[in-house]
Each structure stands twice: as structure tokens, then as C-alpha cells.
Design an enzyme around this catalytic site. Structure first.
Site, PDB file in Angstrom:
ATOM      1  N   GLU A  41      30.029  37.440  42.986  1.00 55.54           N
ATOM      2  CA  GLU A  41      30.959  36.418  42.489  1.00 55.54           C
ATOM      3  C   GLU A  41      30.914  35.208  43.394  1.00 55.54           C
ATOM      4  O   GLU A  41      30.930  35.352  44.625  1.00 55.54           O
ATOM      5  CB  GLU A  41      32.423  36.896  42.479  1.00 55.54           C
ATOM      6  CG  GLU A  41      32.804  37.789  41.348  1.00 55.54           C
ATOM      7  CD  GLU A  41      34.279  38.180  41.395  1.00 55.54           C
ATOM      8  OE1 GLU A  41      35.119  37.376  41.856  1.00 55.54           O
ATOM      9  OE2 GLU A  41      34.582  39.313  40.973  1.00 55.54           O
TER      10      GLU A  41
ATOM     11  N   GLU B 255      36.282  44.360  45.119  1.00 55.62           N
ATOM     12  CA  GLU B 255      37.240  43.835  46.085  1.00 55.62           C
ATOM     13  C   GLU B 255      38.397  44.783  46.402  1.00 55.62           C
ATOM     14  O   GLU B 255      39.561  44.478  46.099  1.00 55.62           O
ATOM     15  CB  GLU B 255      37.791  42.485  45.611  1.00 55.62           C
ATOM     16  CG  GLU B 255      36.732  41.427  45.392  1.00 55.62           C
ATOM     17  CD  GLU B 255      37.312  40.031  45.182  1.00 55.62           C
ATOM     18  OE1 GLU B 255      38.544  39.910  45.079  1.00 55.62           O
ATOM     19  OE2 GLU B 255      36.538  39.068  45.141  1.00 55.62           O
TER      20      GLU B 255
HETATM   21  C1  FCB Z   1      38.138  37.472  42.676  1.00 55.01           C
HETATM   22  C2  FCB Z   1      38.254  38.499  41.565  1.00 55.01           C
HETATM   23  C3  FCB Z   1      37.983  37.954  40.197  1.00 55.01           C
HETATM   24  C4  FCB Z   1      38.523  36.549  40.027  1.00 55.01           C
HETATM   25  C5  FCB Z   1      38.099  35.669  41.161  1.00 55.01           C
HETATM   26  C6  FCB Z   1      38.555  34.242  41.037  1.00 55.01           C
HETATM   27  O1  FCB Z   1      38.980  37.830  43.723  1.00 55.01           O
HETATM   28  O2  FCB Z   1      37.369  39.557  41.799  1.00 55.01           O
HETATM   29  O3  FCB Z   1      38.504  38.861  39.266  1.00 55.01           O
HETATM   30  O4  FCB Z   1      39.892  36.587  39.856  1.00 55.01           O
HETATM   31  O5  FCB Z   1      38.540  36.185  42.363  1.00 55.01           O
END
Ligand code: FCB
Length: 466
Positions: free
Chosen positions: A371, A166
Site C-alpha cells: 500500500e 497492519e
Molecule cells: C491503511 C489501511 C487501508 C487504508 C489506508 C489509507 O492503514 O490498511 O485500509 O485505510 O491505510
């Protein structure tokens, strides 16, 4: 109708990040990162929480890997702490730090779990921030050196090397709104950080290609699904602008080999982008085996008329500075609920929409969900268990959204739930719990929530119930 069955080749995994779980912040020669500094600065994190101890994974990693194996997962996405393996961010590597990750990787392989390593999940060595941080070009060159060290040491035992997690957050939250480390609020610096993160990705990607041609190369982006409040020209333009800053600022150089012209024009009052040198964009566009996609919620915008009250519900924490540098005339609107404990709206169809868009814009590019997950206010019930039905519902609907996209031909190869464990949720400290496994921070005991049992069944059967 949707195919609710995933093939056996589909990768089921879980994800974590070094600073969020490891603890052991001063052990075995680890250096300091910007998150150590930031979290130890009064007022920066909720309750003053820091990652000093976190989930104590540095000491408990064998049990944690046993949990991953017990869940029946075939892959684990973790991140390597730059200051642990190269304190100071340049020059000497720390053998004890490298050993830790070598043991972790070997431990995964012994358990039949595919290691997916992220090189950078936000913990920049403090010394590099002191020398200018991501707005400085030299940081990208230091990253190349760091990448050579870790890829050289761990090499092809790591199945997938992910350069960055990210970069949107690193650049805009770290240097624009300041709600993440290092907490700077300098719009021009945020855009320079965007470029130097992209450059770091390209340089490190080439290191992987050279040193371990058999490894897979990826990067993880938090792509935004941006919708307009109306179909008016002004609102459509607001969508375009945010899409440029959020998505195409990274997808452009990484996958098309160039920054989008509209991004450069939109931000001309902030910077002239002269930090982009000839040849950089080509370098950044190193071919990816998989593009990692993180998705949590969607974004609603409208053009701001300059005088009516603004909502500014951008969902990224309270700051008087916007992360959306150069887009002051865009207003972020509250979304319809329900929401997670982060205040993020729950919008599974937007996830399908995002994946379809990627297939449309980048046909043939394999995708991996690196994620997805949700924080809720979990409680341990009288029966000693955590009945996190809302998390199960969130996961079921979002994995269903992935199934929908696959049914329409999108090449999504796997899904990593965020997160394996409750952990240090950045500015929100330990207050927000994302784990499918609960961590009792007093005892460091791990407890499978109902969602862990549910995910275990899903990984075993490949069949999405409900
Ligand atoms: C993302 C991050 C991760 C976590 C999630 C909830 O932005 O990559 O580390 O904090 O959100």
C-alpha cells in the site's frame, strides 16, 4: 543517479479491502463484524458513515476487475471478509461467501491478473470480539480454522496469501486508542492483541505452507519511520521505544523468532507478557516469501519532560487515549508539510530510508509495497474529469523513492497503489478519497481520475516520468 526504469518482472498492482468496498453487509448469509458494530455506533465514524453499501463492489466486481485489467495491472490485492465466509467466526462456513471469492479469483485469473488475498483486513466476526477479541488467545486459534477453510477452498488459485493487514492498527487503534473497531481503550489488552495477531499470523502461515506449498506467503505491516527531534540521549531513547512498539513488536517474532527484550522491559508496567507461551515465538516465525510494506508518512518524536505542553500529533485520529501504550513519556511532534487530506506529512525520502533499513536488518528478504497512496479533496472539473495532480505528484515521488531503494540494491518486487477505488476510509467514512478511480456514491459510477491514466502509462512502460 536514480534508475527510473522498472524491469518487466516488476509487479504493478492496486489494493482494496473487503469492508471498504464490498457493501452487501447483510446479503447471502454474511455475518456481522466489529466494523459493522463500530460504524453503526453513533459518534464513531465521521458523518455516521458505515460500510453497508460502500462502493457496492459485491455486485459490481466484474466491472471493477475490468478496470484493473484496463489499467494494465498485473496483480490485485483484495481482502476476504471473515464474516462473509464464516459467519460467527467458528464452525460452519458459508458456501455463498466462499463462492463470491472463488468467482472473484477466477475472474482475476481469466483477465491475467495475479490474485493477492489478504485473510484479515480488520473485519473480525463480532461473536469473536464478544468472546474476548484479539486480546484472547482463542481468537488466534479461530483464525487458524478460518485460514484452513479459505485456503482449502481457494488454494493455489491465489498467487500470494497475506495473513494480516497492519496488525499495528488492529491492536493499538482497536484496543489502545479506540479510534478503530472494536473501540476499546485498554493498554494491556492492546499488547495481548499484538501477540495474538502475531500468533494468528504464524498459525495461518503454516496452514498455507501445508495446504498450498506452491503459493507465496506474506504479511503486510505498516512500518514506521521514526525520527527524533534531536540527537539527545533522551530523544534517541524515545525513537527506540516507538520503534519497538511500532515495528519490532511484529518484525521481531515474525522474522527473528523473538520479541525484542527492550519492548518487554519498556512495557513491563502495562503487562508481564505472560500470554506469550513457550514455543509461540518460534511458531510465529514462519518464513515469508515476501514481506508486505505499507507506507504513507513519517513520525517525529521527542522525549516528554513531564510538564511542558504536548503536541501528540501522532496522526491517527482524535482520542484522549494514545495508541502508544506504555510510552506516555514520548511526545509526537507536528511534521513539516505539505500534507495530504488525512493530515499526514508527505515524506518520500523516509520511504527509501525504511526500505534500506529492512534490507540492512533482513538481508535476503524480498519486499513488496502492498500500500502507498494519498487522499486529497478531489473535485470533478467542468470538463468532467478529476485533475488530481497532487495525487500524481505523491505517487511519482513515492514510486521514485522505491526506485531509489532498488538502485541501492533493495529487493522490492512490486508496488500496489492504495487504492483502486474511493472507499470507506474507516473512521473518516467516505469523506477521504484515496482512489485512482473516483466513485460517485449516489450512482456508483466509476471515473478514472488523471492519476489512473498516469498509473496506466507507468504500468505499461515501466518508466517513471518527471
Ligand atoms: C491503511 C489501511 C487501508 C487504508 C489506508 C489509507 O492503514 O490498511 O485500509 O485505510 O491505510
Amino acid at each position: 543517479m536514480t534508475a527510473r526504469n522498472f524491469p518487466e518482472s516488476f509487479v504493478w498492482g492496486s489494493a482494496t479491502a473487503a469492508y471498504q468496498i464490498e457493501g452487501a453487509a447483510t446479503e447471502d448469509g454474511r455475518g456481522r463484524s466489529i466494523w459493522d458494530t463500530y460504524s453503526h455506533t453513533p459518534g464513531r465514524t465521521l458523518n455516521g458513515d458505515t460500510g453497508d453499501v460502500a462502493a457496492d463492489h459485491y455486485h459490481r466486481w466484474p466491472q471493477d476487475l475490468d478496470h484493473i485489467a484496463g489499467l494494465g495491472l498485473s496483480a490485485y490485492r483484495f481482502s476476504i471478509s471473515w464474516p462473509r465466509v464464516q459467519p460467527g467466526g467458528s464452525g460452519r462456513f458459508n458456501p455463498a461467501g466462499l463462492d463470491f471469492y472463488a468467482r472473484l479469483v477466477d475472474g482475476l485469473l481469466e483477465r491475467g491478473i495475479r490474485p493477492v488475498a489478504t485473510m484479515y483486513h480488520w473485519d473480525l466476526p463480532q461473536e469473536l470480539e464478544d468472546a474476548g477479541g484479539w486480546p484472547a488467545r482463542d481468537t488466534a486459534l479461530r483464525f487458524e480454522e478460518y485460514a484452513s477453510g479459505i485456503v482449502g477452498a481457494l488454494g493455489d488459485r491465489v498467487h500470494t496469501w497475506t495473513t494480516l493487514n497492519e496488525p499495528w492498527c488492529s491492536a493499538y487503534l482497536g484496543y489502545g486508542s479506540g479510534v478503530h473497531a472494536p473501540g476499546r481503550t485498554e493498554p494491556a489488552a492492546a499488547l495481548a492483541a499484538v501477540h495474538h495477531l502475531n500468533l494468528a499470523h504464524g498459525l495461518a502461515g503454516r496452514v498455507v505452507r501445508e495446504l498450498v506449498p506452491s503459493a507465496e506467503l506474506s504479511v503486510t505491516l505498516n512500518l514506521h519511520v521514526v525520527r527524533g527531534a534531536s540527537g539527545s540521549d533522551a530523544d534517541r531513547d524515545a525513537v527506540r521505544r516507538i520503534d519497538a512498539l511500532a515495528n519490532r513488536a511484529f518484525l521481531g517474532p515474525m522474522l527473528d523468532g523473538a520479541y525484542p527484550a527492550d519492548l518487554l522491559a519498556d512495557t513491563a508496567a502495562v503487562t508481564d507478557w505472560s500470554f506469550v507461551r513457550s514455543g509461540d515465538e518460534k511458531l510465529i516465525a514462519v518464513p515469508l516469501d515476501v514481506l508486505g510494506v505499507n507506507y504513507y508518512s513519517s513520525t517525529l518524536v521527542r522525549a516528554w519532560d513531564g510538564h511542558s505542553a504536548r503536541s501528540d500529533a501522532d496522526g491517527h485520529g482524535a482520542s484522549t487515549h494514545s495508541p502508544w501504550v506504555g510510552a506516555e513519556d514520548v511526545d509526537f511532534l507536528p511534521q513539516p508539510g505539505p500534507y495530504t487530506a488525512m493530515g499526514w506529512n508527505i515524506d518520500p525520502p523516509a520511504f527509501t530510508e525504511l526500505l534500506l533499513r529492512l534490507r540492512h536488518d533482513y538481508p535476503g528478504q524480498p519486499l513488496m509495497i502492498t500500500e502507498n497512496g494519498a487522499a486529497f479533496d478531489d473535485v470533478v472539473a467542468a470538463d468532467g474529469r478529476v485533475h488530481d495532480d497532487r495525487r500524481i505528484d505523491y505517487l511519482r515521488r513515492h514510486i521514485g523513492a522505491v526506485a531509489d531503494a532498488r538502485a541501492q540494491g533493495v529487493d522490492v518486487r512490486g508496488y500496489f497503489v492504495w487504492s483502486l477505488l474511493d472507499n470507506f476510509e474507516w473512521g473518516y467514512g467516505y469523506d477521504r478519497r484515496f482512489g485512482i478511480i473516483r466513485v460517485d456514491y449516489d450512482t456508483q459510477e466509476r471515473l478514472w481520475k488523471d492519476s489512473a491514466h498516469w498509473y496506466h502509462r507507468l504500468a505499461h512502460t515501466g518508466h517513471l516520468d518527471g
